[in-house]
Scaffold this motif. Structure first.
Motif, PDB file in Angstrom:
ATOM      1  N   LYS A   1     -15.840  28.982   8.416  1.00 12.96           N
ATOM      2  CA  LYS A   1     -16.459  30.307   8.511  1.00 12.96           C
ATOM      3  C   LYS A   1     -17.957  30.146   8.300  1.00 12.96           C
ATOM      4  CE  LYS A   1     -16.067  34.838   8.750  1.00 12.96           C
ATOM      5  NZ  LYS A   1     -17.030  34.753   9.874  1.00 12.96           N
ATOM      6  N   GLY A   2     -18.746  30.760   9.170  1.00 14.12           N
ATOM      7  CA  GLY A   2     -20.195  30.687   8.988  1.00 14.12           C
ATOM      8  C   GLY A   2     -20.927  31.145  10.230  1.00 14.12           C
ATOM      9  N   GLY A   3     -22.170  31.548  10.043  1.00 13.36           N
ATOM     10  CA  GLY A   3     -22.940  32.176  11.115  1.00 13.36           C
ATOM     11  C   GLY A   3     -23.425  31.225  12.191  1.00 13.36           C
ATOM     12  N   ILE A   4     -23.991  31.828  13.223  1.00 11.74           N
ATOM     13  CA  ILE A   4     -24.661  31.086  14.301  1.00 11.74           C
ATOM     14  C   ILE A   4     -26.112  31.554  14.291  1.00 11.74           C
ATOM     15  CG2 ILE A   4     -24.801  30.674  16.779  1.00 11.74           C
ATOM     16  CD1 ILE A   4     -21.839  31.635  16.905  1.00 11.74           C
ATOM     17  N   ARG A   5     -27.031  30.595  14.250  1.00 10.51           N
ATOM     18  CA  ARG A   5     -28.459  30.912  14.182  1.00 10.51           C
ATOM     19  C   ARG A   5     -29.109  30.590  15.517  1.00 10.51           C
ATOM     20  NH1 ARG A   5     -32.034  28.796   9.127  1.00 10.51           N
ATOM     21  NH2 ARG A   5     -30.674  30.306   8.130  1.00 10.51           N
TER      22      ARG A   5
ATOM     23  N   ALA B   1     -17.110  26.257  -7.560  1.00  6.72           N
ATOM     24  CA  ALA B   1     -16.611  26.000  -6.204  1.00  6.72           C
ATOM     25  C   ALA B   1     -15.841  24.678  -6.162  1.00  6.72           C
ATOM     26  CB  ALA B   1     -17.778  25.972  -5.223  1.00  6.72           C
ATOM     27  N   LEU B   2     -16.402  23.660  -6.805  1.00  8.65           N
ATOM     28  CA  LEU B   2     -15.762  22.337  -6.764  1.00  8.65           C
ATOM     29  C   LEU B   2     -14.390  22.365  -7.433  1.00  8.65           C
ATOM     30  CD1 LEU B   2     -18.844  20.011  -7.451  1.00  8.65           C
ATOM     31  CD2 LEU B   2     -17.597  20.300  -5.296  1.00  8.65           C
TER      32      LEU B   2
ATOM     33  N   LEU C   1     -23.968  32.499  -4.278  1.00  4.42           N
ATOM     34  CA  LEU C   1     -23.422  33.689  -4.939  1.00  4.42           C
ATOM     35  C   LEU C   1     -24.138  34.944  -4.423  1.00  4.42           C
ATOM     36  CD1 LEU C   1     -21.885  35.198  -7.247  1.00  4.42           C
ATOM     37  CD2 LEU C   1     -23.785  34.596  -8.754  1.00  4.42           C
ATOM     38  N   ALA C   2     -25.482  34.903  -4.432  1.00  2.38           N
ATOM     39  CA  ALA C   2     -26.267  36.113  -4.156  1.00  2.38           C
ATOM     40  C   ALA C   2     -26.057  36.642  -2.743  1.00  2.38           C
ATOM     41  CB  ALA C   2     -27.751  35.835  -4.405  1.00  2.38           C
ATOM     42  N   ASN C   3     -25.906  35.749  -1.745  1.00  2.00           N
ATOM     43  CA  ASN C   3     -25.768  36.274  -0.380  1.00  2.00           C
ATOM     44  C   ASN C   3     -24.346  36.167   0.164  1.00  2.00           C
ATOM     45  OD1 ASN C   3     -25.427  33.740   0.911  1.00  2.00           O
ATOM     46  ND2 ASN C   3     -27.619  33.471   1.205  1.00  2.00           N
ATOM     47  N   ALA C   4     -23.369  35.999  -0.748  1.00  2.00           N
ATOM     48  CA  ALA C   4     -21.981  35.851  -0.298  1.00  2.00           C
ATOM     49  C   ALA C   4     -21.393  37.153   0.256  1.00  2.00           C
ATOM     50  CB  ALA C   4     -21.113  35.346  -1.458  1.00  2.00           C
ATOM     51  N   GLY C   5     -22.081  38.270   0.051  1.00  2.00           N
ATOM     52  CA  GLY C   5     -21.560  39.554   0.550  1.00  2.00           C
ATOM     53  C   GLY C   5     -21.290  39.538   2.048  1.00  2.00           C
ATOM     54  N   GLY C   6     -22.135  38.817   2.789  1.00  2.00           N
ATOM     55  CA  GLY C   6     -21.960  38.760   4.249  1.00  2.00           C
ATOM     56  C   GLY C   6     -20.634  38.126   4.623  1.00  2.00           C
ATOM     57  N   VAL C   7     -20.349  36.981   4.030  1.00  2.00           N
ATOM     58  CA  VAL C   7     -19.102  36.299   4.415  1.00  2.00           C
ATOM     59  C   VAL C   7     -17.877  37.021   3.844  1.00  2.00           C
ATOM     60  CG1 VAL C   7     -19.030  34.553   2.552  1.00  2.00           C
ATOM     61  CG2 VAL C   7     -17.992  34.076   4.756  1.00  2.00           C
ATOM     62  N   VAL C   8     -18.058  37.685   2.717  1.00  2.00           N
ATOM     63  CA  VAL C   8     -16.915  38.421   2.151  1.00  2.00           C
ATOM     64  C   VAL C   8     -16.522  39.563   3.101  1.00  2.00           C
ATOM     65  CG1 VAL C   8     -16.160  39.924   0.270  1.00  2.00           C
ATOM     66  CG2 VAL C   8     -17.378  37.804  -0.250  1.00  2.00           C
ATOM     67  N   VAL C   9     -17.510  40.340   3.535  1.00  2.00           N
ATOM     68  CA  VAL C   9     -17.157  41.463   4.422  1.00  2.00           C
ATOM     69  C   VAL C   9     -16.767  40.946   5.812  1.00  2.00           C
ATOM     70  CG1 VAL C   9     -17.933  43.630   5.450  1.00  2.00           C
ATOM     71  CG2 VAL C   9     -18.450  43.141   3.060  1.00  2.00           C
ATOM     72  N   SER C  10     -17.323  39.823   6.224  1.00  2.00           N
ATOM     73  CA  SER C  10     -16.862  39.193   7.471  1.00  2.00           C
ATOM     74  C   SER C  10     -15.373  38.863   7.364  1.00  2.00           C
ATOM     75  CB  SER C  10     -17.630  37.893   7.730  1.00  2.00           C
ATOM     76  OG  SER C  10     -18.742  38.132   8.550  1.00  2.00           O
ATOM     77  N   THR C  11     -14.979  38.379   6.212  1.00  2.00           N
ATOM     78  CA  THR C  11     -13.568  38.037   6.029  1.00  2.00           C
ATOM     79  C   THR C  11     -12.701  39.307   6.019  1.00  2.00           C
ATOM     80  OG1 THR C  11     -14.239  36.067   4.857  1.00  2.00           O
ATOM     81  CG2 THR C  11     -11.961  36.750   4.527  1.00  2.00           C
ATOM     82  N   PHE C  12     -13.247  40.384   5.453  1.00  2.00           N
ATOM     83  CA  PHE C  12     -12.526  41.670   5.526  1.00  2.00           C
ATOM     84  C   PHE C  12     -12.380  42.090   6.995  1.00  2.00           C
ATOM     85  CE2 PHE C  12     -14.428  43.145   1.144  1.00  2.00           C
ATOM     86  CZ  PHE C  12     -13.596  42.265   0.496  1.00  2.00           C
ATOM     87  N   GLU C  13     -13.430  41.868   7.775  1.00  2.00           N
ATOM     88  CA  GLU C  13     -13.385  42.239   9.204  1.00  2.00           C
ATOM     89  C   GLU C  13     -12.301  41.434   9.927  1.00  2.00           C
ATOM     90  OE1 GLU C  13     -17.233  42.239  11.165  1.00  2.00           O
ATOM     91  OE2 GLU C  13     -16.338  41.784  13.104  1.00  2.00           O
TER      92      GLU C  13
ATOM     93  N   LYS D   1     -19.902  28.599  -0.743  1.00  2.00           N
ATOM     94  CA  LYS D   1     -19.973  30.061  -0.869  1.00  2.00           C
ATOM     95  C   LYS D   1     -18.588  30.703  -0.770  1.00  2.00           C
ATOM     96  CE  LYS D   1     -23.491  31.445   1.365  1.00  2.00           C
ATOM     97  NZ  LYS D   1     -24.389  31.848   2.458  1.00  2.00           N
ATOM     98  N   THR D   2     -17.792  30.250   0.187  1.00  2.00           N
ATOM     99  CA  THR D   2     -16.454  30.851   0.328  1.00  2.00           C
ATOM    100  C   THR D   2     -15.605  30.522  -0.907  1.00  2.00           C
ATOM    101  OG1 THR D   2     -15.817  28.955   1.691  1.00  2.00           O
ATOM    102  CG2 THR D   2     -16.401  30.974   2.859  1.00  2.00           C
ATOM    103  N   ALA D   3     -15.854  29.325  -1.482  1.00  2.00           N
ATOM    104  CA  ALA D   3     -15.109  28.970  -2.704  1.00  2.00           C
ATOM    105  C   ALA D   3     -15.604  29.794  -3.893  1.00  2.00           C
ATOM    106  CB  ALA D   3     -15.246  27.476  -2.977  1.00  2.00           C
ATOM    107  N   VAL D   4     -16.915  29.991  -3.998  1.00  2.00           N
ATOM    108  CA  VAL D   4     -17.467  30.817  -5.089  1.00  2.00           C
ATOM    109  C   VAL D   4     -16.909  32.234  -5.000  1.00  2.00           C
ATOM    110  CG1 VAL D   4     -19.580  32.039  -5.787  1.00  2.00           C
ATOM    111  CG2 VAL D   4     -19.593  29.559  -5.612  1.00  2.00           C
ATOM    112  N   ALA D   5     -16.840  32.778  -3.784  1.00  2.00           N
ATOM    113  CA  ALA D   5     -16.335  34.147  -3.611  1.00  2.00           C
ATOM    114  C   ALA D   5     -14.812  34.179  -3.718  1.00  2.00           C
ATOM    115  CB  ALA D   5     -16.781  34.709  -2.267  1.00  2.00           C
ATOM    116  N   ASP D   6     -14.205  33.015  -3.735  1.00  2.00           N
ATOM    117  CA  ASP D   6     -12.748  32.866  -3.842  1.00  2.00           C
ATOM    118  C   ASP D   6     -12.011  33.564  -2.689  1.00  2.00           C
ATOM    119  OD1 ASP D   6     -10.583  31.719  -4.965  1.00  2.00           O
ATOM    120  OD2 ASP D   6     -10.403  33.096  -6.673  1.00  2.00           O
TER     121      ASP D   6
END
Ligand code: NAD
Length: 407
Positions: free
Chosen positions: A67-71, A397-398, A336-348, A91-96
């Motif tokens: 999971k991750g963006g395209i730049r 995360a580890l 941690l701070a910018n994990a909101g994007g991937v969390v809501v992406s996962t909700f999507e 990040k995905t591990a930190v957000a669990d």
């Protein structure tokens, strides 16, 4: 220039030092599971053909699909994408959340393309890579210069090529085309929830002053969210200029001015600054929301913020991390701070697979419930171990990745 992949690897090894994580885990995470480089031919509006280089780095699938963006960026390169992919795994591990880490990039300045050319390039990226993507394989999202509209083109191309109608292979799509409520603001919102969780612990006042570098998807939303909660955003910037007013800015007015004039120059009642000067302003919270390597050993001794909330990926070099820690400045790490994007992406992704549509309130409640406990744990671990929040976050995360490796 600091190589971001070397920074990411140094962070990984620093977090592993003196711990009992297995060699196998650290060796695995030091490299990607798969790296794909493609050439995308693009027929230009004048009939000529140009060729663009694209990458997808599939770093780790221990916890779920990549999971991750395209730049889309003229400065994108393989090492940058490798670093961003490694950070996604963390990040995905930190957000669990049950996702792995990946990232993509295309070496292009999208401002030089017409809208039709941009669409053909986006579709070309999918044609070059679709065999390696899929809802259970690899689920890309937007990042710098990639928009919900681009995600729409990409998911449409994927559907044409594969017949998959779930629309779950790309996230960050527009609402109405399989997108989630709340995704646009998710990275900024998640950052704000993390800030709120830590505000008191770090000794910040109830109302803070904030400087935001970058006013794209992430920085623009973050500025508006801070102001809507009664805080004062005193500085904002685009890639060329920064503006500063000690009394506070109206982010909506700044964005409107930028859209109309394509520049911040001439914005009324502000002091013009450079991006470098913005970083050194005397504010409570500094929010880098643009590029990597903004806080370095050169400027870290002059940073005056009490908290750095990393909404960009990789804005602080390992050398700067050490200096800021010694100076008592709390750096809330990107993973941690910018994990909101991937969390809501996962909700999507989950809504697409289940054929559901959640309300914005539900999405934001779930986002807060996901991130706040992680922010608290990471802060407490960092304090207990006497390490930076970045090292504490990597360690969390580890541990989670090690559990998956062993099971
Ligand atoms: P964006 O393309 O929407 O905006 C980027 C912003 O950065 C623009 O305002 C641009 O003017 C500014 N910028 C570009 N070059 C700059 C420079 N040299 N100096 C200062 N500012 C510069 O991109 P975005 O999606 O907002 O992403 C910004 C950062 O946030 C990136 O590091 C990205 O990886 C990270 N991020 C994005 C998301 C997301 O959901 N979009 C999620 C997590 C992290």
């Amino acid at each position: 220039m600091v190589n971001p992949f070397e920074s990411a690897q140094r962070q990984l090894h620093l977090a592993a030092k003196g711990s009992s994580f297995s060699n196998e885990l650290i060796e695995r995470l030091s490299r990607a599971e798969r790296e794909i480089t493609v050439t995308i031919p693009l027929i230009m509006d004048d009939g000529s053909t140009r060729f663009f280089e694209g990458y997808r780095v599939q770093h780790c699938s221990l916890r779920g699909p990549y999971k991750g963006g395209i730049r889309f960026h003229p400065g994108a390169d393989l090492d940058e994408v490798r670093a961003l992919a490694l950070w996604m795994t963390m990040k995905t591990a930190v957000a669990d959340i049950a996702m792995g880490g990946g990232k993509g990039g295309v070496v292009v300045d999208p401002d030089t393309l017409s809208s039709n050319e941009l669409e053909r390039l986006s579709r070309g990226f999918v044609r070059a890579l679709y065999l390696n993507l899929g809802p259970q394989v690899d689920v890309p999202a937007p990042d710098m210069n990639t928009t919900p509209e681009i995600m729409s083109w990409m998911v449409d191309e994927y559907e044409k090529l594969t017949g998959d109608t779930t629309r779950a292979t790309f996230t960050g799509k527009p609402v109405g085309d399989g997108g989630s409520e709340g995704r646009g603001a998710a990275t900024g919102m998640g950052g704000y929830y993390v800030f709120e969780a830590l505000q008191e612990k770090v000794g910040l006042p109830a109302k803070v002053s904030v400087a935001v570098q970058g006013m794209g998807n992430v920085g623009g939303h973050a500025a508006r969210i801070f102001v809507s909660h009664g805080h004062k955003v005193v500085a904002m910037s685009d890639s060329k200029d920064a503006i500063y007013n000690e009394e506070g800015l109206d982010p909506e007015a700044v964005e409107k001015y930028k859209a109309e004039h394509r520049s911040l120059k001439g914005f009324p009642d502000v002091k013009m600054l450079t991006n470098a000067e913005l970083l050194e302003l005397p504010v409570d919270v500094l929010v880098p929301a643009a590029l990597e390597n903004q806080l370095t050993e050169e400027n870290a001794p002059r940073i005056k913020a009490k908290m750095v909330l990393e909404l960009a990926n990789g804005p602080t070099t390992p050398e700067a991390d050490e200096i800021l820690m010694r100076r008592g400045i709390k750096v809330v790490p990107d993973i941690l701070a910018n994990a909101g994007g991937v969390v809501v992406s996962t909700f999507e992704w989950e809504q697409n697979i289940k054929g559901e549509h959640w309300t914005e309130e539900e999405v934001l409640n779930r986002l807060r419930e996901t991130l706040v406990p992680q922010a608290n744990t990471i802060y407490e671990n960092a304090e207990a171990l006497g390490v930076t929040m970045r090292i504490a976050a990597f360690k969390v995360a580890l541990e989670r990745l090690e559990t998956c490796l062993k099971s």
